[in-house]
Motif scaffolding. Structure first.
Motif, PDB file in Angstrom:
ATOM      1  N   PRO A  42      -6.383   0.754  12.057  1.00  0.00           N
ATOM      2  CA  PRO A  42      -6.369   0.192  10.714  1.00  0.00           C
ATOM      3  C   PRO A  42      -5.530   1.076   9.785  1.00  0.00           C
ATOM      4  O   PRO A  42      -5.600   2.297   9.843  1.00  0.00           O
ATOM      5  N   VAL A  43      -4.722   0.452   8.963  1.00  0.00           N
ATOM      6  CA  VAL A  43      -3.917   1.166   7.977  1.00  0.00           C
ATOM      7  C   VAL A  43      -4.280   0.593   6.614  1.00  0.00           C
ATOM      8  O   VAL A  43      -4.150  -0.609   6.386  1.00  0.00           O
ATOM      9  N   VAL A  44      -4.755   1.460   5.712  1.00  0.00           N
ATOM     10  CA  VAL A  44      -5.207   1.021   4.396  1.00  0.00           C
ATOM     11  C   VAL A  44      -4.087   1.229   3.386  1.00  0.00           C
ATOM     12  O   VAL A  44      -3.514   2.315   3.295  1.00  0.00           O
ATOM     13  N   HIS A  45      -3.795   0.174   2.633  1.00  0.00           N
ATOM     14  CA  HIS A  45      -2.766   0.238   1.587  1.00  0.00           C
ATOM     15  C   HIS A  45      -3.444   0.012   0.241  1.00  0.00           C
ATOM     16  O   HIS A  45      -4.098  -1.020   0.043  1.00  0.00           O
ATOM     17  N   THR A  46      -3.291   0.969  -0.673  1.00  0.00           N
ATOM     18  CA  THR A  46      -3.855   0.828  -2.011  1.00  0.00           C
ATOM     19  C   THR A  46      -2.792   0.973  -3.095  1.00  0.00           C
ATOM     20  O   THR A  46      -3.052   0.677  -4.246  1.00  0.00           O
ATOM     21  N   LYS A  47      -1.605   1.441  -2.707  1.00  0.00           N
ATOM     22  CA  LYS A  47      -0.544   1.670  -3.693  1.00  0.00           C
ATOM     23  C   LYS A  47       0.737   0.975  -3.257  1.00  0.00           C
ATOM     24  O   LYS A  47       0.991   0.799  -2.075  1.00  0.00           O
ATOM     25  N   ASP A  48       1.556   0.609  -4.245  1.00  0.00           N
ATOM     26  CA  ASP A  48       2.839  -0.017  -3.938  1.00  0.00           C
ATOM     27  C   ASP A  48       3.899   1.064  -3.739  1.00  0.00           C
ATOM     28  O   ASP A  48       3.592   2.259  -3.766  1.00  0.00           O
ATOM     29  N   VAL A  49       5.146   0.672  -3.537  1.00  0.00           N
ATOM     30  CA  VAL A  49       6.221   1.638  -3.268  1.00  0.00           C
ATOM     31  C   VAL A  49       6.497   2.549  -4.453  1.00  0.00           C
ATOM     32  O   VAL A  49       7.062   3.627  -4.284  1.00  0.00           O
ATOM     33  N   LYS A  50       6.091   2.149  -5.651  1.00  0.00           N
ATOM     34  CA  LYS A  50       6.265   2.985  -6.846  1.00  0.00           C
ATOM     35  C   LYS A  50       5.104   3.955  -7.033  1.00  0.00           C
ATOM     36  O   LYS A  50       5.108   4.747  -7.960  1.00  0.00           O
ATOM     37  N   GLY A  51       4.083   3.856  -6.168  1.00  0.00           N
ATOM     38  CA  GLY A  51       2.917   4.719  -6.271  1.00  0.00           C
ATOM     39  C   GLY A  51       1.848   4.182  -7.205  1.00  0.00           C
ATOM     40  O   GLY A  51       0.882   4.865  -7.519  1.00  0.00           O
TER      41      GLY A  51
END
Length: 81
Positions: A42-51
């Protein structure tokens, strides 16, 4: 206690993608945990490419969990409401 609107989509080699809405938070955690025990990552993403924190168009916070094997297997969206 947080409340989530959870949407997930699975990707299979034979069947068309399955999209489901309405998992409880506990069901979603069990789904991620079962896939982890089965050897998927599992890979969790909470931020976009701009942080910046991911958000829905309505401005709600968003967490995306992508489950990978040899390829992308499933994606879950946790919309914090």
């Amino acid at each position: 206690m947080q409340s989530f609107q959870i949407t997930y989509q699975t990707f299979g080699p034979i069947l068309p993608p399955i999209r489901t809405t309405g998992l409880s938070e506990a069901e979603a955690h069990r789904f991620v945990g079962a896939n982890t025990l089965a050897g998927f990552t599992p890979v969790v993403h909470t931020k976009d490419v701009k942080g910046e924190q991911l958000r829905t168009r309505d401005g709600n916070l968003l967490t995306v969990v992508a489950i990978h094997g040899a390829r992308l297997v499933s994606v879950m969206e946790f919309e914090h409401i």
